[in-house]
Scaffold this active site. Structure first.
Site, PDB file in Angstrom:
ATOM      1  N   ASP A 156      32.825  44.655  28.805  1.00 19.21           N
ATOM      2  CA  ASP A 156      32.537  46.065  28.494  1.00 19.21           C
ATOM      3  C   ASP A 156      32.737  46.400  27.014  1.00 19.21           C
ATOM      4  O   ASP A 156      32.043  47.249  26.454  1.00 19.21           O
ATOM      5  CB  ASP A 156      33.340  47.027  29.389  1.00 19.21           C
ATOM      6  CG  ASP A 156      34.831  46.735  29.430  1.00 19.21           C
ATOM      7  OD1 ASP A 156      35.276  45.735  28.823  1.00 19.21           O
ATOM      8  OD2 ASP A 156      35.571  47.507  30.074  1.00 19.21           O
ATOM      9  N   LYS A 162      43.760  44.402  36.121  1.00 22.62           N
ATOM     10  CA  LYS A 162      43.526  45.759  36.631  1.00 22.62           C
ATOM     11  C   LYS A 162      43.595  45.887  38.155  1.00 22.62           C
ATOM     12  O   LYS A 162      42.833  46.627  38.773  1.00 22.62           O
ATOM     13  CB  LYS A 162      42.170  46.281  36.129  1.00 22.62           C
ATOM     14  CG  LYS A 162      42.122  46.444  34.616  1.00 22.62           C
ATOM     15  CD  LYS A 162      40.794  46.932  34.114  1.00 22.62           C
ATOM     16  CE  LYS A 162      39.748  45.847  34.093  1.00 22.62           C
ATOM     17  NZ  LYS A 162      38.574  46.164  33.267  1.00 22.62           N
TER      18      LYS A 162
HETATM   19  C1  BGC Z   1      40.117  43.095  30.871  1.00 28.15           C
HETATM   20  C2  BGC Z   1      39.085  43.144  29.774  1.00 28.15           C
HETATM   21  C3  BGC Z   1      38.408  44.494  29.762  1.00 28.15           C
HETATM   22  C4  BGC Z   1      39.433  45.606  29.695  1.00 28.15           C
HETATM   23  C5  BGC Z   1      38.818  46.989  29.686  1.00 28.15           C
HETATM   24  C6  BGC Z   1      41.047  44.287  30.792  1.00 28.15           C
HETATM   25  O1  BGC Z   1      41.903  44.299  31.880  1.00 28.15           O
HETATM   26  O2  BGC Z   1      40.865  41.907  30.785  1.00 28.15           O
HETATM   27  O3  BGC Z   1      38.129  42.122  29.938  1.00 28.15           O
HETATM   28  O4  BGC Z   1      37.550  44.551  28.655  1.00 28.15           O
HETATM   29  O5  BGC Z   1      40.304  45.492  30.798  1.00 28.15           O
HETATM   30  O6  BGC Z   1      38.048  47.230  30.791  1.00 28.15           O
END
Ligand code: BGC
Length: 507
Positions: free
Chosen positions: A247, A212
């Site tokens: 989360d 992200k």
């Molecule tokens: C992460 C996860 C997370 C998801 C939603 C992803 O980029 O790898 O760990 O649960 O985003 O936030």
């Protein structure tokens, strides 16, 4: 264009006349032509040329639309094949550590009974937003939450571990002051850290890799709880981090507090992922003690699915998004589904349509050329625009993106692109849900708690998911409740901290 045609049309007959009957006659005809004929022909010609132009434009839009429909549509049979592959990849992840889908045991072995009580802190880092929550569990499934939201700047996301975690500690201190919480009370905290973490204990886990858009140095391979605990020490805060939670796990657990039929938590927001309850004997790689409940919540890290390049029907636009991302060849499923990327995929399509002259008559739109300059929120607005003239779409492009003039057919094409990219995302997300409920035999019915901006705000997303679930599961899909969960991840982390208080011997 029309004046060019006129010159050509005049020239040919005049040339013939000049040769055969002489200059005088030619001059007369020339005079007659110039005084009477041209204006009438000009009107007809320009009408003809305008209608030709409109026809060509319509044809171009049709061709573009058909091509994009072919590239972005996921048929029912593709859905079925992908579910098979998805289940196979889930099983691989449950067997070994280095699989594409990590299927991480979360050390959460119980779902709440609803009777848990006490006051806990929760810290929730999901993406761009970061929340500090005070969660009071009152038993009987009742919770009171107070929370403060902070924005994590790009600088912090891409800076250092110390700067990032000091910022978290400062935000916690500030919130405790504001809520008049006793800083000497040694409060317990659940930490929602929404990234792929190799969990070693309920309150221990090292980051596999960032997702992200985060790239902060000094975090990958390090225990996230230790980083936080050290920052608290630097800021003289007596807080005990007793749970490190994804989360999706938080969302599942907080929803299970109010609806005991909840077996799965899904995030469809900036990123995407899911967690679900698995029987311990179906997790061959688990070598720890067998929990009394016989089950364990698994953080799937499904966003990584397809990054081996085998199954996902990616387009050239997905490839471009991937190449330009800070984590190329990672999180392929996430990059086709989640909010950080949908706008970006659409932007690449629009830029391509401009370059082929199929959009805005080929006129460049500079404001669209910068990476991530087209937010997924714009797609939501466009998909919500049901006006005859697509006036909101017009104002997005003419006001925000300074396109001098858009035609209705431009706007229709843009809307179709958004529909295609948004529908594909929803259908892909349904594959994950269908796979989990099929693999775990929950087809008779269960609740799937879903949180995240894409699920909540993107028009038709939930319905498109439901349509795909029906194509996949038939009548069984009706028993799968996609329940909107809100802000559950922080609350879930507090609940998990509370569960840890009750039954540490299990974990
Ligand atoms: C992460 C996860 C997370 C998801 C939603 C992803 O980029 O790898 O760990 O649960 O985003 O936030």
């Amino acid at each position: 264009m029309s004046s060019f045609l006129w010159a050509q049309d005049n020239r040919v007959p005049l040339f013939v006349f000049g040769l055969t009957t002489g200059v005088a006659l030619t001059a007369t005809v020339q005079y007659l032509l110039s005084s009477f004929t041209p204006p009438r022909q000009s009107e007809a010609e320009s009408l003809l040329s305008a209608s030709n132009h409109a026809l060509t434009a319509r044809k171009q839009v049709e061709t573009a639309t058909q091509r994009l429909e072919r590239e972005f549509t996921i048929s029912t049979s593709m859905l079925h094949n992908m579910v098979k592959a998805f289940i196979r990849d889930m099983e691989r992840g449950l067997k070994r550590d280095n699989a594409v889908m990590k299927m991480i045991p979360s050390y959460v072995v119980r779902r709440p009974s609803g009777d848990e009580d006490g006051t806990y802190l929760a810290l929730d880092l999901g993406g761009s937003n970061f929340r500090v929550c005070e969660v009071t569990l009152k038993g009987k499934g009742q919770v009171r939450t107070r929370q403060k939201k902070f924005v994590v700047s790009e600088e912090l996301k891409t800076g250092t571990a110390v700067a990032l975690f000091d910022f978290f500690a400062d935000c916690v201190g500030q919130t405790m002051d504001e809520y008049h919480l006793d800083k000497n009370a040694s409060l317990k905290m659940g930490f929602t850290f929404s990234f792929p973490v190799d969990q070693h204990a309920l309150n221990k886990g090292t980051l596999f890799y960032w997702t992200k858009g985060f790239t902060a140095s000094g975090v990958v391979g390090v225990d996230a709880v230790k980083l936080l605990q050290d920052a608290f020490k630097r800021k003289k805060l007596r807080i005990n981090v007793t749970a490190l939670v994804n989360d999706t796990v938080g969302t599942l657990i907080s929803h299970a507090y109010v609806d005991t039929a909840t077996y799965m938590g899904v995030i469809l927001g900036t990123g995407t992922n899911a967690a679900y309850v698995e029987r311990i004997e179906s997790i061959p790689k688990w070598t720890g003690p067998k929990p009394e409940s016989g089950e364990m919540v698994i953080n799937m890290e499904w966003g990584a699915w397809g990054q081996d390049g085998i199954i996902l029907p990616t387009t050239e636009y997905d490839a471009a998004v991937d190449r330009a991302s800070p984590n190329p060849k990672k999180q392929s499923y996430e990059k086709m589904i989640s909010g950080l990327y949908l706008g970006e995929i659409t932007r690449y399509v629009l830029i391509d349509l401009i370059s082929t002259g199929q959009l805005f008559a080929g006129r460049r739109c500079q404001a669209l050329e910068a990476e991530h300059s087209f937010d997924t929120a714009n797609m939501s607005r466009i998909e919500r625009d049901h006006s005859m003239e697509l006036t909101d779409t017009k104002s997005i492009f003419e006001d925000l993106y300074a396109v001098r003039q858009t035609t209705l057919s431009d706007r229709r094409l843009i809307k179709r692109v958004c529909e295609l990219v948004g529908t594909r995302a929803a259908r892909l997300a349904a594959i994950g849900v269908a796979s989990v409920v099929t693999k775990t035999n929950k087809l008779a019915g269960c609740t799937v708690a879903v949180d995240g901006s894409v699920f909540e705000h993107y028009p038709h997303f939930a319905n498109r998911m439901r349509d795909a679930l029906r194509e996949l599961l038939g009548i069984n899909a009706d028993g799968i409740v996609l329940a909107q969960a809100r802000d559950g991840s922080g609350q879930g982390a507090a609940l998990i901290a509370a569960l840890a208080d009750v039954g540490e011997e299990d974990i």
